[in-house]
Design a protein around this motif. Structure first.
Motif, short mmCIF file in Angstrom:
data_model
loop_
_atom_site.label_atom_id
_atom_site.label_comp_id
_atom_site.label_asym_id
_atom_site.label_seq_id
_atom_site.Cartn_x
_atom_site.Cartn_y
_atom_site.Cartn_z
N ILE A 59 73.34 50.84 38.99
CA ILE A 59 72.22 50.79 39.92
C ILE A 59 71.58 49.41 39.77
O ILE A 59 71.09 49.07 38.71
CB ILE A 59 71.17 51.88 39.61
CG1 ILE A 59 71.80 53.27 39.55
CG2 ILE A 59 70.03 51.82 40.64
CD1 ILE A 59 72.35 53.79 40.84
N HIS A 60 71.63 48.61 40.84
CA HIS A 60 71.07 47.27 40.82
C HIS A 60 69.74 47.26 41.55
O HIS A 60 69.57 47.92 42.56
CB HIS A 60 72.03 46.28 41.50
CG HIS A 60 73.34 46.19 40.81
ND1 HIS A 60 73.51 45.50 39.64
CD2 HIS A 60 74.54 46.75 41.11
CE1 HIS A 60 74.78 45.61 39.26
NE2 HIS A 60 75.42 46.36 40.13
N GLY A 61 68.82 46.48 41.03
CA GLY A 61 67.54 46.34 41.70
C GLY A 61 66.39 46.61 40.77
O GLY A 61 66.60 46.87 39.59
N LYS A 112 79.06 40.73 44.46
CA LYS A 112 79.11 39.94 43.23
C LYS A 112 78.72 40.71 41.96
O LYS A 112 79.06 40.29 40.86
CB LYS A 112 78.22 38.71 43.36
CG LYS A 112 78.71 37.75 44.44
CD LYS A 112 78.01 36.43 44.36
CE LYS A 112 78.34 35.50 45.48
NZ LYS A 112 79.70 35.15 45.68
N LYS A 113 78.00 41.81 42.07
CA LYS A 113 77.51 42.51 40.89
C LYS A 113 78.48 43.61 40.45
O LYS A 113 79.38 44.00 41.20
CB LYS A 113 76.12 43.12 41.16
CG LYS A 113 75.06 42.10 41.50
CD LYS A 113 74.62 41.36 40.27
CE LYS A 113 73.48 40.42 40.61
NZ LYS A 113 72.92 39.77 39.47
N ALA A 114 78.24 44.14 39.26
CA ALA A 114 79.11 45.16 38.67
C ALA A 114 79.14 46.43 39.51
O ALA A 114 78.14 46.81 40.13
CB ALA A 114 78.64 45.49 37.25
N LEU A 115 80.29 47.08 39.51
CA LEU A 115 80.47 48.34 40.23
C LEU A 115 79.80 49.50 39.50
O LEU A 115 79.68 49.49 38.28
CB LEU A 115 81.97 48.64 40.37
CG LEU A 115 82.79 47.65 41.18
CD1 LEU A 115 84.26 48.02 41.12
CD2 LEU A 115 82.31 47.57 42.62
N ARG A 116 79.40 50.49 40.28
CA ARG A 116 78.87 51.78 39.82
C ARG A 116 77.57 51.72 39.01
O ARG A 116 77.15 52.71 38.46
CB ARG A 116 79.93 52.55 39.04
CG ARG A 116 81.09 52.96 39.94
CD ARG A 116 82.15 53.74 39.19
NE ARG A 116 83.39 53.74 39.93
CZ ARG A 116 84.28 52.74 39.93
NH1 ARG A 116 84.08 51.67 39.21
NH2 ARG A 116 85.38 52.83 40.64
#
Length: 92
Positions: A73-75, A67-71
């Motif tokens: 860094i999530h978190g 569901k989140k954006a590509l490329r």
């Protein structure tokens, strides 16, 4: 069925994850940091999770991957295993 390619770094604390996220933002290499710091066996592969399908990962990580954006860094993303930094390369 949907599929995606992602990598992650699993850490023991939110503070540690936040600190590594800053290092990544400053240009440090994701794979190198994963090898050095990740507590997940995937750390030996630079955090590479390979190709995954919905439902294969724990729910919190599944949500990021699909569901989140590509490329980006999530978190830090919290799961029962610790805190993750996740990067998604592609999604079908």
């Amino acid at each position: 069925m949907a599929k995606a390619m992602a990598r992650h770094i699993l850490l023991g604390s939110e503070a540690e994850a936040a600190q590594l996220k800053k290092r990544l933002a400053n240009g440090e290499d994701f794979a190198q940091l994963a090898r050095r710091h990740s507590t997940c066996p995937s750390g030996k592969r630079g955090g590479d999770l390979g190709e995954v399908r919905p439902g294969q990962m724990v729910r919190a990580i599944d949500q990021v991957i699909f569901k989140k954006a590509l490329r980006e860094i999530h978190g830090p993303v919290k799961s029962q295993f610790g805190y993750h930094l996740v990067q998604v390369f592609y999604r079908d």
